[in-house]
Write an enzyme that holds these catalytic residues in place. Sequence first.
Site, PDB file in Angstrom:
ATOM      1  N   THR A  85       0.575  -1.070   0.081  1.00  0.00           N
ATOM      2  CA  THR A  85       0.148  -0.028  -0.310  1.00  0.00           C
ATOM      3  C   THR A  85       0.558   0.877  -0.184  1.00  0.00           C
ATOM      4  O   THR A  85       1.345   1.194   0.137  1.00  0.00           O
ATOM      5  CB  THR A  85      -0.613  -0.016   1.361  1.00  0.00           C
ATOM      6  OG1 THR A  85      -1.532  -1.385   1.137  1.00  0.00           O
ATOM      7  CG2 THR A  85      -1.482   1.214   1.865  1.00  0.00           C
ATOM      8  N   ARG A 102     -14.247  -7.844  -0.149  1.00  0.00           N
ATOM      9  CA  ARG A 102     -13.416  -7.376   1.187  1.00  0.00           C
ATOM     10  C   ARG A 102     -12.886  -5.931   1.026  1.00  0.00           C
ATOM     11  O   ARG A 102     -11.586  -5.131  -0.173  1.00  0.00           O
ATOM     12  CB  ARG A 102     -11.956  -8.387   1.256  1.00  0.00           C
ATOM     13  CG  ARG A 102     -11.575  -8.316   2.418  1.00  0.00           C
ATOM     14  CD  ARG A 102      -9.438  -7.741   2.361  1.00  0.00           C
ATOM     15  NE  ARG A 102      -9.376  -7.103   3.458  1.00  0.00           N
ATOM     16  CZ  ARG A 102      -8.451  -6.055   3.713  1.00  0.00           C
ATOM     17  NH1 ARG A 102      -7.220  -5.488   2.240  1.00  0.00           N
ATOM     18  NH2 ARG A 102      -7.482  -6.599   4.320  1.00  0.00           N
ATOM     19  N   VAL A 103     -12.796  -5.310   2.356  1.00  0.00           N
ATOM     20  CA  VAL A 103     -11.724  -4.188   2.520  1.00  0.00           C
ATOM     21  C   VAL A 103     -11.467  -4.250   3.138  1.00  0.00           C
ATOM     22  O   VAL A 103     -11.925  -4.096   4.691  1.00  0.00           O
ATOM     23  CB  VAL A 103     -13.166  -3.066   2.403  1.00  0.00           C
ATOM     24  CG1 VAL A 103     -12.980  -1.340   2.532  1.00  0.00           C
ATOM     25  CG2 VAL A 103     -14.323  -2.531   1.384  1.00  0.00           C
ATOM     26  N   GLY A 104     -10.423  -3.260   3.657  1.00  0.00           N
ATOM     27  CA  GLY A 104      -9.642  -3.402   4.370  1.00  0.00           C
ATOM     28  C   GLY A 104      -9.385  -1.922   4.936  1.00  0.00           C
ATOM     29  O   GLY A 104     -10.323  -1.139   5.144  1.00  0.00           O
ATOM     30  N   ASP A 105      -8.035  -1.615   5.963  1.00  0.00           N
ATOM     31  CA  ASP A 105      -8.189  -0.251   6.285  1.00  0.00           C
ATOM     32  C   ASP A 105      -7.888   0.774   5.684  1.00  0.00           C
ATOM     33  O   ASP A 105      -8.527   1.948   5.951  1.00  0.00           O
ATOM     34  CB  ASP A 105      -6.793  -0.056   7.220  1.00  0.00           C
ATOM     35  CG  ASP A 105      -5.933  -0.656   7.253  1.00  0.00           C
ATOM     36  OD1 ASP A 105      -5.472  -1.373   6.180  1.00  0.00           O
ATOM     37  OD2 ASP A 105      -4.931   0.620   7.143  1.00  0.00           O
ATOM     38  N   THR A 164       0.065   0.970   6.630  1.00  0.00           N
ATOM     39  CA  THR A 164       0.013   0.175   6.353  1.00  0.00           C
ATOM     40  C   THR A 164      -0.104  -1.769   6.611  1.00  0.00           C
ATOM     41  O   THR A 164       1.224  -1.350   7.306  1.00  0.00           O
ATOM     42  CB  THR A 164       1.384   0.085   5.134  1.00  0.00           C
ATOM     43  OG1 THR A 164       1.144  -0.863   3.697  1.00  0.00           O
ATOM     44  CG2 THR A 164       2.494   0.159   5.461  1.00  0.00           C
ATOM     45  N   GLY A 165      -0.408  -2.072   6.189  1.00  0.00           N
ATOM     46  CA  GLY A 165      -0.569  -3.573   7.099  1.00  0.00           C
ATOM     47  C   GLY A 165      -1.360  -4.415   6.525  1.00  0.00           C
ATOM     48  O   GLY A 165      -2.360  -4.705   5.987  1.00  0.00           O
ATOM     49  N   GLY A 224      -4.365  -5.538   7.015  1.00  0.00           N
ATOM     50  CA  GLY A 224      -6.168  -4.387   7.062  1.00  0.00           C
ATOM     51  C   GLY A 224      -7.314  -4.145   8.126  1.00  0.00           C
ATOM     52  O   GLY A 224      -7.502  -3.621   8.983  1.00  0.00           O
TER      53      GLY A 224
HETATM   54  N1  ASP Z   1      -3.763  -2.175   4.368  1.00  0.00           N
HETATM   55  C1  ASP Z   1      -3.940  -2.764   3.853  1.00  0.00           C
HETATM   56  C2  ASP Z   1      -5.156  -3.537   3.119  1.00  0.00           C
HETATM   57  O1  ASP Z   1      -5.462  -4.322   4.134  1.00  0.00           O
HETATM   58  C3  ASP Z   1      -3.105  -3.446   2.217  1.00  0.00           C
HETATM   59  C4  ASP Z   1      -1.444  -2.857   3.300  1.00  0.00           C
HETATM   60  O2  ASP Z   1      -0.822  -2.427   3.194  1.00  0.00           O
HETATM   61  O3  ASP Z   1      -0.418  -3.210   1.998  1.00  0.00           O
HETATM   62  O4  ASP Z   1      -5.133  -3.367   2.210  1.00  0.00           O
END
Ligand code: ASP
Length: 358
Positions: free
Chosen positions: A224, A252-255, A275-276, A278
């Site tokens: 990200t 699916r939706v992340g953070d 980032t990480g 989510g």
């Molecule tokens: N945070 C993002 C998600 O979970 C993934 C990422 O940071 O690479 O969608």
Amino acid sequence: MTTAKCRTTETPSRIYRSAVCTLHFALCILFALHVMADEPKTSRVVIGVHGGIGVEREQMTPELAAKLRAALEESLRAGRAALEREGATGLDGVEAAIRVLEDSPLFNAGKGAVFTHEGRNELDASIMEGKTLRAGAIASVTIIKNPITAARAVMEKSKHVLLVGRGAEVFATRAGLEIVDPSYFWTEPRWRDIQKRWEQEAAGKAGEGARYVNPLLPKSAFGTVGAVALDRDGNVAAGTSTGGMTNKAFGRVGDSPIIGAGTYADNAGAAVSCTGHGEFFIRWSVAHEVNALIKHAGMKLEDAAHDVIQRQLKPAGGEGGLIALDRHGRFTAEFNTSGMYRGSITDDGVVRVALYDD
Ligand code: ASP
């Protein structure tokens, strides 16, 4: 006799006064040093960016490292140039910096987005302004070339904060944003990543959304991008853009597009982009938590970031990191993984870029 008396009575009082004076002077010096330590340095960070967690150090090649560094630097310079334009706000810096990373196939955002379990690219992004707490976001879009620009359009041209899927796409089309065929987001390395995942799943090795690093292709599930900016009026802004996690479920939706989880900006606290993994960042409301620790608990920027990433997320198994910038130009990057692609540029143009713990 009288004189002697006077001397004997005046001397201790003089000594006392001079001791008080010395003590006062010392306290003034200490106070000044304390204030100086807390004061913003003469050169302030005006743009900070991240390009995600990336690959383990052992998988990094000198060629890839050079490309990543160059892209991060280009993004920082674009963000700073945007901030220098007449009337520019932090949002201009954030958008310009992120667009460079979205247009690069190196990062999991825009052009380089990862594939879902169904073999599609679904993109998420968000942006927020620290002065007004206005925010905009889009999620699960497949045809918007620069999701960060669409997130900003939602903020500025709609009465909503978050639009998803088809609704977001129709909105972006009507707003005149650049629309592309979904095939624009297809890239060979990401396609090979998802194929490898499918093979692993067929062999019963990987779960949906599980972290996976293809040893043949130095790309990981996390890549990200995000940016934080400080404009000339002392207002901060933050933004984040992603393709999500490799092999994520359809829808699916992340953070990243969730205000308070992946992105937050508040002049009274900080601008934060994460980032990480989510799901953890949503549950811990990471970006807002960092802001709240600064704003309500009076923590220093780097202490707040450290607390959330190392003391709260890490023990729970939440992998990831963040960048944060406050209105004094103080910048920090914190991660509990082996690395996080990141960089910053100051108002006098000094660029710093790093990929790992160095
Ligand atoms: N945070 C993002 C998600 O979970 C993934 C990422 O940071 O690479 O969608």
